[in-house]
Design a protein around this motif. Structure first.
Motif, PDB file in Angstrom:
ATOM      1  N   GLY A  14     -44.448 -64.820  -1.622  1.00  0.00           N
ATOM      2  CA  GLY A  14     -45.392 -65.777  -1.068  1.00  0.00           C
ATOM      3  C   GLY A  14     -46.768 -65.586  -1.687  1.00  0.00           C
ATOM      4  N   SER A 141     -40.255 -61.093  -4.093  1.00  0.00           N
ATOM      5  CA  SER A 141     -39.174 -62.062  -3.904  1.00  0.00           C
ATOM      6  C   SER A 141     -39.409 -63.166  -4.916  1.00  0.00           C
ATOM      7  CB  SER A 141     -39.154 -62.610  -2.466  1.00  0.00           C
ATOM      8  OG  SER A 141     -40.329 -63.354  -2.194  1.00  0.00           O
ATOM      9  N   THR A 145     -42.845 -68.311  -3.034  1.00  0.00           N
ATOM     10  CA  THR A 145     -42.037 -68.682  -1.874  1.00  0.00           C
ATOM     11  C   THR A 145     -42.935 -69.292  -0.799  1.00  0.00           C
ATOM     12  OG1 THR A 145     -40.470 -66.901  -2.310  1.00  0.00           O
ATOM     13  CG2 THR A 145     -40.513 -67.795  -0.077  1.00  0.00           C
ATOM     14  N   ARG A 157     -41.978 -70.998 -11.967  1.00  0.00           N
ATOM     15  CA  ARG A 157     -41.122 -70.186 -11.102  1.00  0.00           C
ATOM     16  C   ARG A 157     -39.785 -69.897 -11.777  1.00  0.00           C
ATOM     17  NH1 ARG A 157     -37.360 -70.191  -6.886  1.00  0.00           N
ATOM     18  NH2 ARG A 157     -38.015 -68.916  -5.121  1.00  0.00           N
ATOM     19  N   GLY A 300     -37.078 -71.847  -2.590  1.00  0.00           N
ATOM     20  CA  GLY A 300     -38.272 -71.058  -2.365  1.00  0.00           C
ATOM     21  C   GLY A 300     -39.533 -71.887  -2.433  1.00  0.00           C
ATOM     22  N   CYS A 301     -39.472 -73.043  -3.127  1.00  0.00           N
ATOM     23  CA  CYS A 301     -40.613 -73.943  -3.155  1.00  0.00           C
ATOM     24  C   CYS A 301     -40.488 -74.904  -1.980  1.00  0.00           C
ATOM     25  CB  CYS A 301     -40.658 -74.723  -4.462  1.00  0.00           C
ATOM     26  SG  CYS A 301     -40.974 -73.690  -5.889  1.00  0.00           S
TER      27      CYS A 301
END
Length: 306
Positions: A14, A141, A145, A157, A300-301
C-alpha cells in the motif's frame, strides 16, 4: 537508521508516506503522488496525470484540479528532520518529483536488483545473493495495493511484479550455487504460490529439495506442477521440467542437474527464468491467478475513481 526507517515513500505494498496522514490524501491525490513517485526524478506530463486519474471522463477543470492536487501534496507531506522536503518541479505542463532514490522503496528495490546482476557478471556469488536478499526484504506485497491504477501505474505495477519474480528465482539460484539449499526452498515455494505456471521455479525447487534429501517432496513438486499445467493451461510439462523429473526418479546427483540452476552463477551468466508458455488465447482461460473478464485492472489496484 534501519532500511525501513530510511524509506520516505513506499510503493511496494500500500502507498505509505512518512510524516503524512493517509486520511489527508484523497484517492485522486494518492494516484497523482504514486505516478510522480513511480517516475521519481523524471517529468510526467500533466496530460498523463489527467488520464491516470480520470481517463476518458476528465472534467474541463482537470488541469487546474491537478494543480490543486500537487499543491496538496506539497502542503501535506513533511519529512523528518535531516531530510529535505521533496521538490515538485513544474515545467511547460510537466511535473517532476525530485527525491533521493534511496528514499523511495521501489527505486531502492530496482537498484539492489541491478547491483545483484552486476555482481553476477563479476562472478561474485555472495554479493549477488546479498543484493537480491536486500531487494526482497523491501517487498511488502504487490505494488500500490489499494491505490487506483490507471494505465501507467498498472504497467509500473506489472513491471515491478515481474522483476520481483525474477529476483526471487535468481536469488534462489545463487543460494543453490553456494550450497545453501535449505534457504532456497522458502522463496521458491512462495514464487510458485504467486505464479504457479513458472516452470523453471519448479525445476529449481526440485533441485533444492533433492540436495537436502527430500526426494519424495521433489517428486510431489513435479506431480503438482503437471496437474496445474494440465488443468490451467491444457499443457504437459516442458521438456526441461520432464527431464528434471527423470533425474529425480533415477536419483542422479547434482552433476546431472540443469546447468541453468547449478552452474550459471559460477560462470557469471544470468540463469534463465524460462518463457511463459501461455498463448494469448490461454491467458485468462483457466488462469486462477489472473482471470480475464473483459477490461480489467491488475489485482491490487482499485478500480474506483472516487
Amino acid at each position: 537508521m534501519s532500511c525501513d526507517d530510511a524509506m520516505i515513500i513506499k510503493l511496494l505494498g500500500g502507498l505509505e508516506v512518512k510524516g503524512a496522514s493517509q486520511a489527508s490524501l484523497s484517492p485522486q491525490v494518492e494516484t497523482v503522488l504514486a505516478l510522480l513517485a513511480a517516475h521519481n526524478n523524471s517529468y510526467v506530463a500533466v496530460a498523463d496525470l489527467i488520464d491516470e486519474v480520470w481517463g476518458a471522463f476528465a472534467p474541463k477543470t482537470a488541469v487546474n484540479t491537478i494543480q490543486v492536487y500537487v499543491s496538496r501534496i506539497r502542503r501535506t507531506i513533511r519529512f523528518p528532520a535531516g531530510v529535505a522536503d521533496p521538490e515538485i518541479r513544474h515545467l511547460h505542463g510537466n511535473y517532476m518529483l525530485r527525491l533521493d532514490p534511496q528514499l523511495v522503496d521501489a527505486d531502492r528495490f530496482m537498484n539492489h536488483v541491478a547491483q545483484a546482476r552486476s555482481a553476477l557478471s563479476r562472478g561474485a556469488i555472495e554479493d549477488t545473493a546479498d543484493q537480491f536478499a536486500a531487494a526482497l526484504r523491501l517487498w511488502r506485497s504487490g505494488p500500490l495495493t489499494g491505490v487506483y491504477c490507471g494505465p501507467r501505474l498498472a504497467a509500473f505495477r506489472r513491471r515491478l511484479s515481474r522483476l520481483h519474480e525474477e529476483a526471487t528465482q535468481e536469488y534462489a539460484s545463487a543460494l543453490i550455487a553456494m550450497g545453501r539449499h535449505t534457504e532456497a526452498i522458502p522463496p521458491l515455494e512462495e514464487l510458485i504460490t504467486s505464479n504457479p505456471y513458472r516452470e523453471t521455479a519448479y525445476i529449481h525447487l526440485m533441485v533444492a529439495l533433492m540436495m537436502v534429501g527430500r526426494r519424495v517432496d521433489a517428486l510431489q513438486t513435479f506431480t503438482t506442477a503437471r496437474q496445474i499445467l494440465r488443468e490451467g493451461l491444457g499443457l504437459d510439462p516442458s521438456p526441461e521440467l520432464a527431464a528434471m523429473h527423470q533425474r529425480v526418479l533415477t536419483g542422479n546427483g547434482p552433476d546431472h542437474y540443469p546447468e541453468s540452476v547449478t552452474n550459471s552463477y559460477r560462470t557469471g551468466r544470468q540463469p534463465s527464468t524460462g518463457p511463459d508458455r501461455r498463448t494469448p488465447g490461454q491467458l485468462g482461460r483457466g488462469d486462477r491467478r489472473d482471470p480475464v473478464r473483459g477490461r480489467r485492472l491488475p489485482a491490487g489496484c482499485v478500480d474506483d475513481r472516487g
